[in-house]
Design a protein around this motif. Structure first.
Motif, mmCIF file in Angstrom:
data_model
loop_
_atom_site.group_PDB
_atom_site.id
_atom_site.type_symbol
_atom_site.label_atom_id
_atom_site.label_comp_id
_atom_site.label_asym_id
_atom_site.label_seq_id
_atom_site.Cartn_x
_atom_site.Cartn_y
_atom_site.Cartn_z
ATOM 1 N N PHE A 66 0.839 -1.197 0.000
ATOM 2 C CA PHE A 66 0.000 0.000 0.000
ATOM 3 C C PHE A 66 0.868 1.239 0.000
ATOM 4 N N ARG A 67 0.487 2.161 -0.850
ATOM 5 C CA ARG A 67 1.162 3.436 -0.873
ATOM 6 C C ARG A 67 0.627 4.317 0.241
ATOM 7 N N ARG A 68 1.230 5.477 0.384
ATOM 8 C CA ARG A 68 0.784 6.407 1.427
ATOM 9 C C ARG A 68 -0.667 6.821 1.167
ATOM 10 N N TYR A 69 -1.442 6.914 2.225
ATOM 11 C CA TYR A 69 -2.864 7.287 2.181
ATOM 12 C C TYR A 69 -3.718 6.223 1.493
ATOM 13 N N GLU A 70 -3.237 4.996 1.501
ATOM 14 C CA GLU A 70 -4.040 3.885 0.989
ATOM 15 C C GLU A 70 -4.329 2.913 2.127
ATOM 16 N N ALA A 71 -5.475 2.235 2.021
ATOM 17 C CA ALA A 71 -5.858 1.222 3.005
ATOM 18 C C ALA A 71 -6.539 0.081 2.267
ATOM 19 N N PRO A 72 -6.418 -1.136 2.778
ATOM 20 C CA PRO A 72 -7.043 -2.266 2.104
ATOM 21 C C PRO A 72 -8.557 -2.291 2.307
ATOM 22 N N VAL A 73 -9.259 -2.832 1.331
ATOM 23 C CA VAL A 73 -10.694 -3.090 1.435
ATOM 24 C C VAL A 73 -10.864 -4.601 1.474
ATOM 25 N N LEU A 74 -11.482 -5.095 2.540
ATOM 26 C CA LEU A 74 -11.597 -6.538 2.767
ATOM 27 C C LEU A 74 -13.056 -6.954 2.749
ATOM 28 N N GLU A 75 -13.299 -8.065 2.086
ATOM 29 C CA GLU A 75 -14.646 -8.626 2.044
ATOM 30 C C GLU A 75 -14.837 -9.606 3.198
ATOM 31 N N LEU A 76 -15.930 -9.455 3.929
ATOM 32 C CA LEU A 76 -16.242 -10.347 5.043
ATOM 33 C C LEU A 76 -17.417 -11.240 4.670
ATOM 34 N N HIS A 77 -17.336 -12.484 5.064
ATOM 35 C CA HIS A 77 -18.412 -13.431 4.801
ATOM 36 C C HIS A 77 -19.394 -13.516 5.960
ATOM 37 N N GLN A 78 -19.092 -12.837 7.060
ATOM 38 C CA GLN A 78 -20.029 -12.764 8.169
ATOM 39 C C GLN A 78 -19.703 -11.514 8.987
ATOM 40 N N GLY A 79 -20.665 -11.088 9.770
ATOM 41 C CA GLY A 79 -20.459 -9.927 10.619
ATOM 42 C C GLY A 79 -21.009 -8.640 10.058
ATOM 43 N N LEU A 80 -21.220 -8.561 8.756
ATOM 44 C CA LEU A 80 -21.791 -7.377 8.112
ATOM 45 C C LEU A 80 -22.962 -7.818 7.238
ATOM 46 N N GLY A 81 -24.046 -7.030 7.306
ATOM 47 C CA GLY A 81 -25.193 -7.326 6.464
ATOM 48 C C GLY A 81 -25.084 -6.657 5.108
ATOM 49 N N LEU A 82 -26.046 -6.925 4.266
ATOM 50 C CA LEU A 82 -26.060 -6.364 2.928
ATOM 51 C C LEU A 82 -26.071 -4.842 3.000
ATOM 52 N N GLY A 83 -25.150 -4.209 2.302
ATOM 53 C CA GLY A 83 -25.075 -2.759 2.266
ATOM 54 C C GLY A 83 -24.356 -2.130 3.437
ATOM 55 N N GLU A 84 -23.855 -2.944 4.359
ATOM 56 C CA GLU A 84 -23.143 -2.405 5.515
ATOM 57 C C GLU A 84 -21.645 -2.327 5.242
ATOM 58 N N THR A 85 -21.009 -1.352 5.864
ATOM 59 C CA THR A 85 -19.560 -1.194 5.764
ATOM 60 C C THR A 85 -19.015 -0.842 7.137
ATOM 61 N N ALA A 86 -17.738 -1.125 7.342
ATOM 62 C CA ALA A 86 -17.077 -0.795 8.601
ATOM 63 C C ALA A 86 -15.701 -0.230 8.294
ATOM 64 N N PHE A 87 -15.432 0.972 8.798
ATOM 65 C CA PHE A 87 -14.142 1.631 8.623
ATOM 66 C C PHE A 87 -13.318 1.412 9.897
ATOM 67 N N LEU A 88 -12.194 0.746 9.763
ATOM 68 C CA LEU A 88 -11.343 0.453 10.910
ATOM 69 C C LEU A 88 -10.344 1.595 11.110
ATOM 70 N N PHE A 89 -10.332 2.167 12.320
ATOM 71 C CA PHE A 89 -9.450 3.288 12.643
ATOM 72 C C PHE A 89 -8.526 2.927 13.799
ATOM 73 N N GLN A 90 -7.354 3.545 13.768
ATOM 74 C CA GLN A 90 -6.506 3.631 14.945
ATOM 75 C C GLN A 90 -6.518 5.090 15.387
ATOM 76 N N GLY A 91 -6.952 5.327 16.608
ATOM 77 C CA GLY A 91 -6.988 6.679 17.145
ATOM 78 C C GLY A 91 -5.987 6.832 18.271
ATOM 79 N N VAL A 92 -5.175 7.889 18.225
ATOM 80 C CA VAL A 92 -4.137 8.116 19.225
ATOM 81 C C VAL A 92 -4.303 9.506 19.808
ATOM 82 N N LEU A 93 -4.316 9.574 21.130
ATOM 83 C CA LEU A 93 -4.312 10.848 21.844
ATOM 84 C C LEU A 93 -2.935 11.033 22.458
ATOM 85 N N SER A 94 -2.279 12.124 22.118
ATOM 86 C CA SER A 94 -0.937 12.399 22.626
ATOM 87 C C SER A 94 -0.971 13.555 23.617
#
Length: 259
Positions: A66-94
């Motif tokens: 992955f280049r800079r500012y790119e993230a993978p898109v992964l297909e799940l076979h369970q856990g998400l319904g039709l039309g649902e999406t989930a954005f995975l974040f890492q959040g850091v407070l300094s």
């Protein structure tokens, strides 16, 4: 093999670059105990953690795709319904010294109607069985709907981290207040001791010697400096800046077969 050339040679197994890795610490401990029975025996298992050379190699291999500012898109076979999406974040407070104080992994999930909610990564991982192999179908995906939701996902992530920051502040405030109270009590006690020494030195109308006055004044300034340094330390070290660091690590979508 290239990585191990920069590590102590005793870390390399005698039988070559074949490893038995586990995250089970109890298993690693038993392997260590068994290896101590012989002077030339290496533990059968090694702890697989973030700084193990194999883990670092895997991370670099994945990141190289992955280049800079790119993230993978992964297909799940369970856990998400039709039309649902989930954005995975890492959040850091300094803190104000740029030291990470809070690191959160969480997902911003959109239902089929576009309503957003937030959940810890552990909950998403359990529901979607992320501890099991994911099949890469190797087919292109239309990411335009994901790009349309990306801005809303970031705003939701910022709101979530603001909530985390407020919860942390509320949790630490009593301890910080108590620490500041103890510091003020200490300063009042030390200053009172200095006042008592000055009064004793001038009892009966005696004139305060210049060297004594200088030492007392320097000690008062030292107490004030310690108070100011402690206040600065509390502000820069214990408190966090308002704006979090957010990294979009991955996006999950329901597999097309689910639809």
């Amino acid at each position: 093999e290239q990585r191990y050339r920069y590590l102590p040679p005793e870390l390399t197994r005698a039988q070559g670059f074949t490893f038995k890795l586990t995250s089970d610490r109890a298993l690693v401990q038993r392997a260590l105990e068994q290896s101590r029975q012989s002077a030339d025996t290496w533990p059968e298992y090694e702890l697989f953690w973030e700084q193990h050379p194999v883990a670092e190699w895997l991370n670099d291999r994945m990141a190289a795709h992955f280049r800079r500012y790119e993230a993978p898109v992964l297909e799940l076979h369970q856990g998400l319904g039709l039309g649902e999406t989930a954005f995975l974040f890492q959040g850091v407070l300094s803190n104000h010294r740029s030291q990470p104080m809070v690191a959160e992994w969480f997902a911003v999930r959109f239902d089929a109607r576009g309503r957003a909610s937030t959940e810890p990564l552990s909950e998403l991982a359990a529901r979607a069985a992320l501890d099991r192999p994911l099949v890469n179908p190797g087919r292109p995906l239309d990411v335009s709907p994901l790009e349309a939701r990306r801005g809303a996902a970031v705003e939701q992530a910022r709101a979530y981290m603001a909530q985390i920051r407020e919860e942390r502040r509320a949790r630490l405030m009593p301890r910080l207040t108590e620490g500041q109270r103890k510091l003020r009590d200490w300063a009042r006690r030390k200053l009172a001791e200095l006042d008592a020494r000055e009064q004793a030195a001038t009892a009966g109308g005696a004139k305060l010697r210049s060297d004594v006055a200088q030492r007392l004044a320097e000690r008062r300034r030292d107490i004030e400096r310690q108070m100011a340094a402690r206040a600065t330390w509390l502000k820069k070290t214990m408190s966090t800046i308002e704006t979090p660091y957010l990294r979009l690590a991955a996006v999950f979508v329901a597999a097309q077969e689910n639809g």
